[in-house]
Design an enzyme around this catalytic site. Structure first.
Site, PDB file in Angstrom:
ATOM      1  CE  LYS A 176       2.474   9.489  -2.607  1.00  0.00           C
ATOM      2  NZ  LYS A 176       1.810   8.891  -1.443  1.00  0.00           N
ATOM      3  CG  ASP A 182      -0.693  10.683   0.109  1.00  0.00           C
ATOM      4  OD1 ASP A 182       0.149  10.147   0.842  1.00  0.00           O
ATOM      5  OD2 ASP A 182      -0.962  10.274  -1.034  1.00  0.00           O
ATOM      6  N   GLY A 224       0.259   2.295   1.889  1.00  0.00           N
ATOM      7  CA  GLY A 224      -0.241   0.988   2.292  1.00  0.00           C
ATOM      8  C   GLY A 224       0.438  -0.201   1.644  1.00  0.00           C
ATOM      9  CE  LYS A 232       0.036   7.772   2.980  1.00  0.00           C
ATOM     10  NZ  LYS A 232       0.090   7.304   1.587  1.00  0.00           N
ATOM     11  N   GLY A 283      -4.624   1.432   0.922  1.00  0.00           N
ATOM     12  CA  GLY A 283      -5.482   1.301  -0.251  1.00  0.00           C
ATOM     13  C   GLY A 283      -5.434  -0.095  -0.864  1.00  0.00           C
TER      14      GLY A 283
END
Ligand SMILES: Nc1ncnc2c1ncn2[C@@H]1O[C@H](COP(=O)(O)OP(=O)(O)O)[C@@H](O)[C@H]1O
Ligand SMILES: CC(=O)N[C@@H](CCC(=O)OP(=O)(O)O)C(=O)O
Length: 259
Positions: free
Chosen positions: A218, A163, A12, A9, A46
């Site tokens: 997260k 997440d 951003g 992951k 984000g």
């Protein structure tokens, strides 16, 4: 046959630095060449959403780390995450010679997404559903690059925290999960890295206000994945690609979240 798929992951904020993005993809390319492990990227974005909404003069707020998403904002947010962020990630993969396919959570029915809480608007909750498309793409030797936009069974676009999306994709594929963010891992009240995290420790630090906002989401997502997958989940930084091979080999980098 052992499943050695790895889901990474990417937070951003990585997209805000072309240099950092290039360095990270250099590390990923090396990893793919050395390990030949199937790799899936799930990405956030984000910060792109923040910039877009601000530029349009629209206010955006978060509640417990999740973006309140009025239904009139979702076309813009879907454009930023499933469009701009997804294609920027793919562009970097292609420039590194990594064949990739861009998806959102709804492609091939990968994940079932339902509205999380009416107070949050178009915010989705995500469950793993059908792995066949992602698996077929991996079997073709391509890397799925997945945004956190989902679609409900009623056909409504939903904004899913990335997440939580990554957790569902790791569960979908029975894969290892590494979450790379803009911090070196989960930090204590003095800004020091915490090497290991358990459910009990996390609840204590959340209650004390040491783990907040995006990190609270997260950690909860990582604890969920650690429990369902039965293995630790790494939370580390994308800032140090030189540590990537050690991290991906299970080395002591970042925070290991255990159920
Ligand atoms: N205890 C903590 N340790 C590390 N980061 C924390 C902590 N509590 C809150 N945070 C915040 O969480 C952020 C990471 O979450 P988030 O912004 O959602 O990352 P990403 O976009 O990479 O998913 C950090 O940049 C930091 O501001
Ligand atoms: C519901 C919700 O909070 N959605 C997130 C999705 C993007 C994301 O999670 O991006 P990062 O990983 O870069 O933080 C948002 O709108 O910001």
């Amino acid at each position: 046959m052992a499943n050695n798929t790895l889901v990474i992951k990417l937070g951003g904020t990585l997209l805000e630095s072309d240099e950092a993005l290039t360095a990270l993809f250099d590390g990923l390319t090396q990893f793919l060449n050395d390990s030949h492990r199937p790799l899936v990227l799930v990405h956030g974005g984000g910060c792109l959403v923040d910039d877009l909404l601000k530029g349009l003069g629209l206010k955006s707020t978060k509640k417990n780390g999740l973006r309140v998403t009025p239904f009139e904002h979702i076309p813009l947010i879907a454009g930023a995450l499933a469009g701009t962020a997804n294609k920027q990630m793919m562009a970097k993969a292609i420039a590194h010679g990594i064949k990739s396919v861009g998806f959102c959570l709804a492609d091939g029915g990968m994940c079932k997404v339902t509205q999380l809480d009416p107070e949050l608007g178009a915010v989705g909750e995500c469950q793993p559903n059908d792995a066949s498309l992602a698996q077929a793409v991996l079997d073709m030797g391509c890397m799925p690059v997945i945004s956190s936009i989902g679609i409900t069974e009623q056909g409504e676009l939903m904004n899913v925290n990335a997440d939580q999306a990554a957790t569902a994709i790791a569960e979908l594929l029975g894969a290892d999960l590494v979450m790379l963010s803009d911090v070196s891992g989960i930090l204590d009240g003095k800004g020091q890295l915490i090497p290991d995290m358990t459910q009990a420790k996390a609840e204590e630090l959340i209650a004390k206000g040491v783990i907040t906002g995006g990190m609270e989401v997260k950690v909860r997502a990582a604890l969920h994945a650690a429990a369902t997958l039965g293995r630790p989940i790494a939370v580390a930084s994308w800032r140090y690609p030189e540590q990537l091979s050690s991290l991906l080999a299970g080395g002591a980098v970042g925070t290991k979240v255990m159920a």
